[in-house]
Design a protein around this motif. Structure first.
Motif, mmCIF file in Angstrom:
data_model
loop_
_atom_site.group_PDB
_atom_site.id
_atom_site.type_symbol
_atom_site.label_atom_id
_atom_site.label_comp_id
_atom_site.label_asym_id
_atom_site.label_seq_id
_atom_site.Cartn_x
_atom_site.Cartn_y
_atom_site.Cartn_z
ATOM 1 N N THR A 1 7.250 6.521 -4.397
ATOM 2 C CA THR A 1 6.651 7.805 -4.048
ATOM 3 C C THR A 1 7.652 8.623 -3.266
ATOM 4 O O THR A 1 8.532 8.082 -2.583
ATOM 5 N N SER B 1 0.392 5.852 -2.897
ATOM 6 C CA SER B 1 0.724 6.069 -4.311
ATOM 7 C C SER B 1 1.195 7.506 -4.508
ATOM 8 O O SER B 1 1.252 8.303 -3.562
ATOM 9 N N GLU C 1 -3.656 2.497 0.741
ATOM 10 C CA GLU C 1 -2.881 2.446 -0.499
ATOM 11 C C GLU C 1 -2.024 3.706 -0.600
ATOM 12 O O GLU C 1 -2.545 4.822 -0.512
ATOM 13 N N GLU D 1 2.105 -0.279 -1.313
ATOM 14 C CA GLU D 1 2.751 0.820 -2.026
ATOM 15 C C GLU D 1 2.729 0.531 -3.521
ATOM 16 O O GLU D 1 3.141 -0.548 -3.961
ATOM 17 N N THR D 2 2.238 1.466 -4.283
ATOM 18 C CA THR D 2 2.177 1.312 -5.742
ATOM 19 C C THR D 2 3.186 2.261 -6.363
ATOM 20 O O THR D 2 2.932 3.456 -6.502
#
Length: 373
Positions: free
Chosen positions: A62, A107, A105, A58-59
């Motif tokens: 969100t 985001s 990923e 997780e970037t």
């Protein structure tokens, strides 16, 4: 009538030969049992998928992160496990090294999926589930803009846990291991009839009965034909017993057109007997003829799939397998049993009869020259 008596006489003599009976009956049954049991996994067409492991990262925060966590919990029930990657871990590299089946990923822009080429099936399953999750999230977000109170109803409208459903457009039956070897071993034993056929007339001399036949009120041509008919009947009866035992003892599938299958086996028996007699007249000695026949039968059995299944051969291998009478017979019988392709019998019967006539003609010509007829 004389021909019938000679054939019956040959049957009685052969039945008294215990070793021949054991070979023609007990040997194929034991061979079916051993090969059918030992190589059963080679005929298992089911795809078994073990636990799937997915790495994700997780970037940033969100909006759908909580929903994604709920999704991973639900996926765990289906043996799909999501593991959160540390910040410094390269998820793509982990997938390339086959440590995980896929990498995701998460985001603000959505989900970015990286699948594994080595585990394409597992990767495709995970990708399909993530696509379904993303579609549902988009639906929920749009509903929330209009009717926020309906979001829980949309979320609750899940789908069953069976994510993969298989349906074949061409669901023809396929033989199991015992079904396959019941056919393959039976056609192989039919070809072994050439061994006994090479000894038909020489056997009378070794048993010192040739003099009595020569003084009997019958012609040499009647003896010749009676021996051939007796050998064909003996081998066919042996095959019928093998078919019956394999069907009753091993539940082997011989299909609904057993009569046509028996005609194919009869044509192969005729081929084997004609081949054995033809080689016996072409070879100088009985030992030489038996050696030639044994080599040919073993090669035909090996390349014809009697010992192991040969799938989709190409090049030289395809040429060699297509030369084996076992390939002709096995292919035609399986098409009749599993595809109801009755026309498949015509070609193999024609081939068997054609080759049999060639060797039988050689034997007849050699017989006339030797006997001065």
């Amino acid at each position: 009538m004389n021909i019938f008596n000679i054939a019956l006489h040959h049957l009685k003599i052969s039945i008294r030969d215990t070793r021949t009976l054991i070979f023609m009956l007990a040997f194929p049954i034991v061979m079916m049992l051993v090969l059918g049991s030992a190589l059963s996994n080679a005929f298992d067409n089911n795809i078994k998928i073990d636990k799937m492991q997915v790495l994700y990262k997780e970037t940033g925060d969100t909006s759908f992160s909580p929903y994604f966590k709920e999704f991973t919990k639900a996926a765990k029930k289906e043996d799909i496990y999501f593991y959160k990657a540390p910040d410094k871990m390269d998820g793509k590299k982990e997938v390339k090294q086959n440590r995980y089946d896929a990498y995701v990923e998460v985001s603000n822009k959505g989900l970015t999926f990286y699948g594994s080429e080595r585990n394409s099936i597992e990767s495709s399953i995970v990708q399909g589930m993530l696509t379904a999750f993303a579609d549902k999230y988009n639906l929920v977000s749009q509903v929330a803009k209009v009717k926020p109170d309906q979001t829980q109803t949309v979320l609750a409208s899940g789908t069953p846990g069976d994510y993969v459903k298989e349906k074949s457009l061409n669901a023809n039956k396929a033989p199991g291991s015992m079904d396959y070897y019941a056919v393959a071993v039976t056609t192989m034993i039919a070809l072994y009839g050439a061994m006994g056929a090479s000894f038909l007339l020489r056997g009378e001399r070794t048993r010192n009965t040739a003099v009595r036949l020569a003084t009997a009120p019958i012609t040499k041509a009647e003896i010749f034909l009676g021996k051939i008919i007796g050998s064909i009947v003996l081998n066919l009866l042996s095959l019928l017993l093998i078919v019956a035992v394999s069907s009753l003892l091993f539940n082997a599938n011989w299909g609904e057109h057993l009569g046509l299958v028996i005609v194919i086996l009869l044509s192969e028996v005729f081929l084997a007997v004609s081949f054995g007699i033809g080689v016996s007249y072409m070879a100088k000695t009985g030992e030489a003829s038996r050696t030639i026949i044994l080599i040919v039968v073993q090669l035909a059995s090996f390349f014809g799939g009697a010992y192991f299944k040969i799938d989709n051969p190409d090049g030289f291998m395809k040429l060699v397998t297509n030369l084996s009478p076992l390939t002709w017979a096995n292919s035609a019988i399986n098409k009749i049993i599993y595809n109801n392709d009755l026309a498949a019998s015509l070609q193999v019967i024609g081939l068997n009869l054609g080759v049999a006539v060639i060797f039988l003609t050689i034997a007849i010509v050699a017989f006339k020259r030797r006997e001065g007829l």
